[in-house]
Design a protein around this motif. Structure first.
Motif, PDB file in Angstrom:
ATOM      1  N   ILE A 277      22.205  26.213 -10.611  1.00  0.00           N
ATOM      2  CA  ILE A 277      21.570  25.491  -9.478  1.00  0.00           C
ATOM      3  C   ILE A 277      20.255  25.990  -9.349  1.00  0.00           C
ATOM      4  CG2 ILE A 277      21.591  24.806  -7.070  1.00  0.00           C
ATOM      5  CD1 ILE A 277      24.636  25.460  -7.125  1.00  0.00           C
ATOM      6  N   SER A 298      22.598  21.381 -11.681  1.00  0.00           N
ATOM      7  CA  SER A 298      22.198  20.771 -10.118  1.00  0.00           C
ATOM      8  C   SER A 298      20.766  21.263  -9.896  1.00  0.00           C
ATOM      9  CB  SER A 298      23.214  21.547  -9.226  1.00  0.00           C
ATOM     10  OG  SER A 298      22.848  20.785  -8.004  1.00  0.00           O
ATOM     11  N   HIS A 300      17.249  20.634  -7.337  1.00  0.00           N
ATOM     12  CA  HIS A 300      16.974  20.365  -6.065  1.00  0.00           C
ATOM     13  C   HIS A 300      15.441  20.611  -6.043  1.00  0.00           C
ATOM     14  CE1 HIS A 300      21.110  20.167  -5.027  1.00  0.00           C
ATOM     15  NE2 HIS A 300      21.230  21.398  -5.905  1.00  0.00           N
ATOM     16  N   ILE A 330      24.310  17.367 -11.284  1.00  0.00           N
ATOM     17  CA  ILE A 330      23.923  16.738 -10.100  1.00  0.00           C
ATOM     18  C   ILE A 330      22.254  16.890  -9.740  1.00  0.00           C
ATOM     19  CG2 ILE A 330      24.237  17.290  -7.421  1.00  0.00           C
ATOM     20  CD1 ILE A 330      26.698  18.705  -8.279  1.00  0.00           C
ATOM     21  N   ARG A 378      23.172  11.917  -3.241  1.00  0.00           N
ATOM     22  CA  ARG A 378      23.145  12.684  -4.618  1.00  0.00           C
ATOM     23  C   ARG A 378      23.914  12.441  -5.516  1.00  0.00           C
ATOM     24  NH1 ARG A 378      24.448  19.082  -2.924  1.00  0.00           N
ATOM     25  NH2 ARG A 378      22.224  18.652  -1.710  1.00  0.00           N
ATOM     26  N   ARG A 380      25.736  12.120  -8.985  1.00  0.00           N
ATOM     27  CA  ARG A 380      26.688  13.077  -9.668  1.00  0.00           C
ATOM     28  C   ARG A 380      27.204  12.645 -10.870  1.00  0.00           C
ATOM     29  NH1 ARG A 380      29.659  17.620  -7.652  1.00  0.00           N
ATOM     30  NH2 ARG A 380      31.302  18.508  -8.769  1.00  0.00           N
TER      31      ARG A 380
END
Length: 384
Positions: A277, A298, A300, A330, A378, A380
């Motif tokens: 992440i 993932s 962000h 993600i 979000r 996926r």
């Protein structure tokens, strides 16, 4: 039989003498005694008193113990008794007992600390350790001392001390236990303190076992300091907040960022983890191709109010769908309506996608089938 021995202390002492002269360890001998004639007939402290006399060759069965009163404390108890006592303590309470004496320290370090969540934070004026939701705060004082406070004890003042060094010492005690297996480890320290933390981690004779690790970076070296000190076989989830990673159009900076991401994903800890992440400032030029060997990824964005455009998401998906190991991807998305339209592509869907539900696509034109879910904020992507 219990009544017979209860009324005949000499016979009871003869049994103890038999164990002592046979060099049976005192606690083992005490357990043998309880097994043979029942529990509760004699306290361990009384058993040990007679055992030690007989072991020294003092065989007077009628000796008056009141003439030789020996004050006993927890320090004098055998390990077999200390361990059950410490088993009942919370992790923070064990840490406090760890500081009492070398003997108690040895006992505690031989036990599973039963600590599941550990957090270590340190800034300019204070440090903080959280042991399973119990905080210990180290705050720098005005006269060169440090104030240490927790909800388990009163605030204490440690003169001529530094808050970071005190906290580092305490957390190193936890790290030095080979039976430690955490569910999560969180680290957030200023960049100028990372080298000292790295020294502590590299000094360990073994790697720390944790299911998840989360840490912040400021000078692009923290991952190299922390990840190699963790047991890759147990590490499932790696979360990195890359504070210093900023989107740029400078070619030199772009190459440096590519190199950093490449080195990160080549680390065995990242290769074997189930999910990497990353929290960072990324744009469409982010080197997503460097992450093809991740099992889970993932992304962000840390940029406030920056929406990931549909074109950027499609670019990332186009690259990641070529991965032979990726299982999950993600990414935050605030433009899902445009993304759905882009994938539908006026009746000629990208990747021959089949929309099974609104915003849920099945991608079959690859070695394995993927499910793409953009029905929520979000995105996926999952290998089926």
């Amino acid at each position: 039989m219990v009544e017979a021995f209860a009324n005949d202390p000499i016979a009871l002492r003869q049994l103890i003498a038999y164990e002592a002269l046979g060099n049976i360890p005192p606690f083992d001998g005490y357990k043998n005694l309880c097994k043979r004639i029942g529990d509760g007939l004699m306290e361990y402290i009384d058993y040990e008193f007679w055992y030690m006399r007989f072991a020294r060759g003092e065989m007077d069965m009628e000796f008056d113990g009141s003439r030789d009163p020996t004050l006993r404390s927890i320090h004098d108890l055998p390990m077999e008794i200390l361990k059950p006592i410490f088993e009942t303590l919370k992790p923070i309470e064990r840490l406090m007992m760890h500081k009492v004496s070398p003997r108690l320290r040895t006992c505690i370090e031989s036990m599973d600390p039963k600590l599941r969540r550990l957090s270590f934070k340190s800034g300019k004026e204070h440090s903080e350790i959280n042991y399973d939701f119990t905080d210990v705060i180290y705050r720098q004082g005005k006269e060169g001392g440090c104030q240490v406070k927790s909800n388990q004890r009163k605030e204490v003042s440690v003169p001529n001390s530094n808050h970071f060094e005190l906290a580092l010492h305490d957390i190193s005690v936890v790290f030095n236990n080979p039976k430690l297996h955490l569910e999560s480890l969180y680290i957030c320290v200023d960049a100028d303190k990372m080298q000292r933390l790295r020294e502590i981690l590299e000094r360990l004779d073994f790697k720390i076992k944790t299911d998840k690790v989360e840490f912040h970076t400021e000078n692009s070296t923290e991952e190299a300091a922390i990840l190699p000190c963790l047991q890759s076989g147990t590490l499932e989830n790696i979360c990195i907040h890359m504070r210093e990673y900023k989107s740029t159009t400078d070619e030199t900076s772009l190459e440096e960022k590519k190199g950093r991401i490449s080195k990160l994903t080549e680390m065995i800890e990242c290769k074997e983890s189930k999910m990497l992440i990353l929290h960072l400032d990324f744009k469409e030029d982010f080197p997503i191709e460097q992450l093809l060997n991740c099992r889970g990824l993932s992304l962000h964005s840390t940029t406030w109010r920056w929406f990931v455009p549909a074109s950027t998401v499609i670019k990332f998906l186009e690259i990641l769908l070529k991965s032979t190991v990726l299982e999950t991807f993600i990414i935050d998305n605030y433009d899902r309506f445009k993304l759905k339209e882009a994938i539908r592509n006026n009746g000629k869907p990208l990747w021959n996608a089949v929309e099974t539900h609104n915003g849920i696509f099945k991608l079959e034109g690859f070695e394995q089938v993927f499910k793409l879910d953009i029905s929520i904020a979000r995105i996926r992507l999952t290998r089926q």
